[in-house]
Scaffold this motif. Structure first.
Motif, short mmCIF file in Angstrom:
data_model
loop_
_atom_site.label_atom_id
_atom_site.label_comp_id
_atom_site.label_asym_id
_atom_site.label_seq_id
_atom_site.Cartn_x
_atom_site.Cartn_y
_atom_site.Cartn_z
N LEU A 65 -7.27 -1.97 1.97
CA LEU A 65 -8.96 -1.99 2.08
C LEU A 65 -9.54 -1.29 3.09
CD1 LEU A 65 -8.77 -5.95 1.22
CD2 LEU A 65 -10.11 -4.35 -0.05
N LYS A 66 -8.78 -1.56 4.20
CA LYS A 66 -9.46 -0.73 5.45
C LYS A 66 -9.55 0.95 4.99
CE LYS A 66 -7.80 -4.16 8.78
NZ LYS A 66 -6.84 -4.21 10.01
N ILE A 67 -8.68 1.30 4.26
CA ILE A 67 -8.68 2.85 3.95
C ILE A 67 -9.15 3.15 2.80
CG2 ILE A 67 -7.11 4.48 3.34
CD1 ILE A 67 -4.70 3.14 4.74
N MET A 68 -9.43 2.30 1.67
CA MET A 68 -10.14 2.80 0.61
C MET A 68 -11.15 1.89 -0.06
SD MET A 68 -6.95 2.58 -2.10
CE MET A 68 -7.74 2.69 -3.85
N GLY A 69 -11.41 0.73 0.68
CA GLY A 69 -12.48 -0.07 0.43
C GLY A 69 -12.16 -1.01 -0.91
N LYS A 70 -13.02 -1.49 -1.64
CA LYS A 70 -12.69 -2.30 -2.80
C LYS A 70 -11.68 -1.77 -3.79
CE LYS A 70 -17.17 -4.90 -2.37
NZ LYS A 70 -18.45 -5.40 -3.05
N GLU A 71 -11.56 -0.45 -3.97
CA GLU A 71 -10.59 0.09 -5.07
C GLU A 71 -9.42 -0.42 -4.88
OE1 GLU A 71 -11.54 4.52 -6.75
OE2 GLU A 71 -11.20 4.54 -4.85
N ALA A 72 -9.08 -0.84 -3.41
CA ALA A 72 -7.77 -1.42 -3.12
C ALA A 72 -7.29 -2.43 -3.98
CB ALA A 72 -7.61 -1.80 -1.77
N TYR A 73 -8.49 -3.34 -4.58
CA TYR A 73 -7.85 -4.48 -5.22
C TYR A 73 -7.42 -3.97 -7.00
CZ TYR A 73 -10.33 -7.36 -2.02
OH TYR A 73 -10.51 -8.07 -0.90
N GLN A 74 -7.58 -2.65 -6.92
CA GLN A 74 -7.17 -2.25 -8.49
C GLN A 74 -5.74 -1.76 -8.25
OE1 GLN A 74 -10.02 0.48 -10.01
NE2 GLN A 74 -11.73 -0.50 -8.77
N VAL A 75 -5.12 -1.75 -7.18
CA VAL A 75 -3.83 -1.35 -7.18
C VAL A 75 -2.82 -2.28 -7.12
CG1 VAL A 75 -2.09 -0.13 -5.26
CG2 VAL A 75 -4.40 0.60 -5.46
N PRO A 76 -1.93 -2.36 -8.37
CA PRO A 76 -0.96 -3.16 -8.62
C PRO A 76 -0.28 -3.22 -7.26
CG PRO A 76 -1.00 -1.72 -10.51
CD PRO A 76 -1.81 -1.01 -9.35
N ILE A 77 0.00 -4.61 -6.50
CA ILE A 77 1.23 -4.79 -5.46
C ILE A 77 1.63 -5.89 -5.66
CG2 ILE A 77 1.14 -4.89 -2.93
CD1 ILE A 77 -1.26 -3.84 -2.57
N PHE A 78 3.10 -5.75 -5.94
CA PHE A 78 4.01 -7.02 -6.44
C PHE A 78 5.17 -7.01 -5.50
CE2 PHE A 78 2.18 -5.45 -10.33
CZ PHE A 78 1.47 -6.51 -11.01
N THR A 79 5.72 -8.34 -5.64
CA THR A 79 7.26 -8.35 -5.07
C THR A 79 8.04 -7.96 -6.39
OG1 THR A 79 7.50 -10.74 -6.00
CG2 THR A 79 6.67 -10.27 -3.74
N PHE A 80 9.21 -7.72 -6.47
CA PHE A 80 10.15 -7.14 -7.31
C PHE A 80 10.11 -8.36 -8.44
CE2 PHE A 80 11.84 -4.42 -4.47
CZ PHE A 80 12.22 -3.43 -5.31
N HIS A 81 10.03 -9.65 -8.03
CA HIS A 81 9.91 -11.02 -8.87
C HIS A 81 8.69 -11.18 -9.68
CE1 HIS A 81 13.63 -12.02 -6.75
NE2 HIS A 81 14.05 -12.10 -7.94
N SER A 82 7.78 -11.06 -8.77
CA SER A 82 6.40 -10.86 -9.48
C SER A 82 6.05 -9.76 -10.44
CB SER A 82 5.11 -11.16 -8.53
OG SER A 82 4.94 -9.90 -7.74
N PHE A 83 6.54 -8.61 -10.22
CA PHE A 83 6.38 -7.49 -10.91
C PHE A 83 7.14 -7.89 -12.58
CE2 PHE A 83 8.25 -3.37 -12.48
CZ PHE A 83 7.13 -2.89 -12.94
N CYS A 84 8.25 -8.36 -12.52
CA CYS A 84 9.08 -8.77 -13.66
C CYS A 84 8.37 -9.80 -14.26
CB CYS A 84 10.61 -9.06 -13.36
SG CYS A 84 11.52 -7.64 -12.50
N THR A 85 7.97 -10.76 -13.71
CA THR A 85 7.02 -12.00 -14.40
C THR A 85 5.66 -11.22 -15.01
OG1 THR A 85 7.59 -13.40 -12.60
CG2 THR A 85 5.76 -14.15 -13.78
N ASN A 86 5.07 -10.47 -14.45
CA ASN A 86 3.86 -9.66 -14.89
C ASN A 86 4.53 -8.85 -16.23
OD1 ASN A 86 2.16 -6.76 -15.05
ND2 ASN A 86 0.80 -8.67 -14.45
#
Length: 300
Positions: free
Chosen positions: A30-51
């Motif tokens: 967020l500090k680097i790129m602003g609101k676009e940061a919310y569009q970057v998928p950031i997961f733990t391995f388990h939440s990625f698999c759940t997704n």
């Protein structure tokens, strides 16, 4: 990557190990790129698999609805398996106050198997392969183990084990060599060897083969019961997703198209199952071994 237009934020996948690390990563973005940061998928391995399971349910569990298992339910299923063990079973044993003697060890080993990316069939096969190799190297041990171990007398055993052309022979030869070089000869018998019922020297691996096979069988029954009752446990998610990505060209192509760049944080902490997951979405032949993967980890 985003600034020069190589990819959109949604096409960059970031994987880490804890939810707090996910939050921290997003705050820094967020500090680097602003609101676009919310569009970057950031997961733990388990939440990625759940997704992935939630997004593509038709590829998982034969399209049936499954839910994560609680620790209480997990113990309930495993306890029922232990209750049905016959007297004389390698893992049979019950204490009125402490419960089943091998229960905790079995739970831990099943967790370790899953983190290593091993199915019940994989585990049984590895144990059987080990037994075949033990059948080769145990006679070498009995023939060449000196009655009095010294730096010189152990050389012949190391040489013969190295020449056995078995994986276990090489492993034991390296361990013996290391103990010899460190001058820990007294530890050779206690750390690597055991006695069978006849009093003969054997490698410790052989002494516990029966128990390992029994654990593998309980692992198989546990997985079957999970499926029957509509559950999956925490570590199953990674194995299921990894296997489906390897089996389904359609699903793998969909994920590869979505996530064109991948960041893996704390890479030194990845286990075999997690590494298999990463490999399954970065091994497309069209990439010619040059997938867009960036890993961050400690150099130790």
């Amino acid at each position: 990557i985003i600034k020069i237009g190589q990819a959109k934020p949604a096409n960059i996948l970031a994987l880490t190990f804890t939810e707090s690390a996910c939050v921290n990563m997003q705050e820094r973005l967020l500090k680097i790129m602003g609101k676009e940061a919310y569009q970057v998928p950031i997961f733990t391995f388990h939440s990625f698999c759940t997704n992935i399971i939630s997004k593509y349910p038709e590829h998982f569990f034969d399209a049936h609805r499954f839910e994560p298992i609680s620790e209480l339910k997990q113990n309930e299923i495993l306890s029922k398996i232990f209750e049905d063990l016959p007297y004389g079973h390698p893992l049979y044993g019950y204490h009125e106050e402490r419960g089943y003697s091998f229960f905790s060890d079995t739970v831990e080993r099943i967790r370790n198997f899953k983190e290593a990316g091993l199915t019940p069939e994989d585990v049984s096969q590895k144990i059987e392969n080990n037994q075949k190799e033990l059948d080769v190297i145990t006679p070498i041990l009995r023939e060449h183990l000196p009655a009095r171990i010294s730096k010189d007398s152990i050389d012949d055993l190391i040489s013969k084990l190295s020449a056995s052309k078995t994986e276990l022979g090489s492993i034991y030869a390296n361990q013996l060599d290391d103990l010899r070089d460190r001058g820990d000869l007294a530890k050779i018998k206690s750390s690597l060897l055991a006695k069978n019922d006849k009093g003969d020297s054997i490698f410790k691996e052989e002494k516990y083969t029966e128990k390992f096979l029994a654990v593998a069988e309980i692992y198989r029954q546990y997985q079957e019961n999970l499926w029957k009752e509509g559950y999956f446990d925490f570590n199953d998610m990674i194995l299921y997703v990894r296997d489906k990505l390897q089996q389904s060209d359609e699903l793998r192509a969909e994920i590869e198209e979505t996530y064109q760049y991948i960041l893996v944080d704390e890479f030194q902490d990845t286990n075999n199952a997690q590494l298999g997951l990463i490999t399954s979405i970065t091994s497309n032949p069209v990439l010619e071994g040059k997938a867009n993967v960036f890993v961050v980890g400690d150099d130790d």
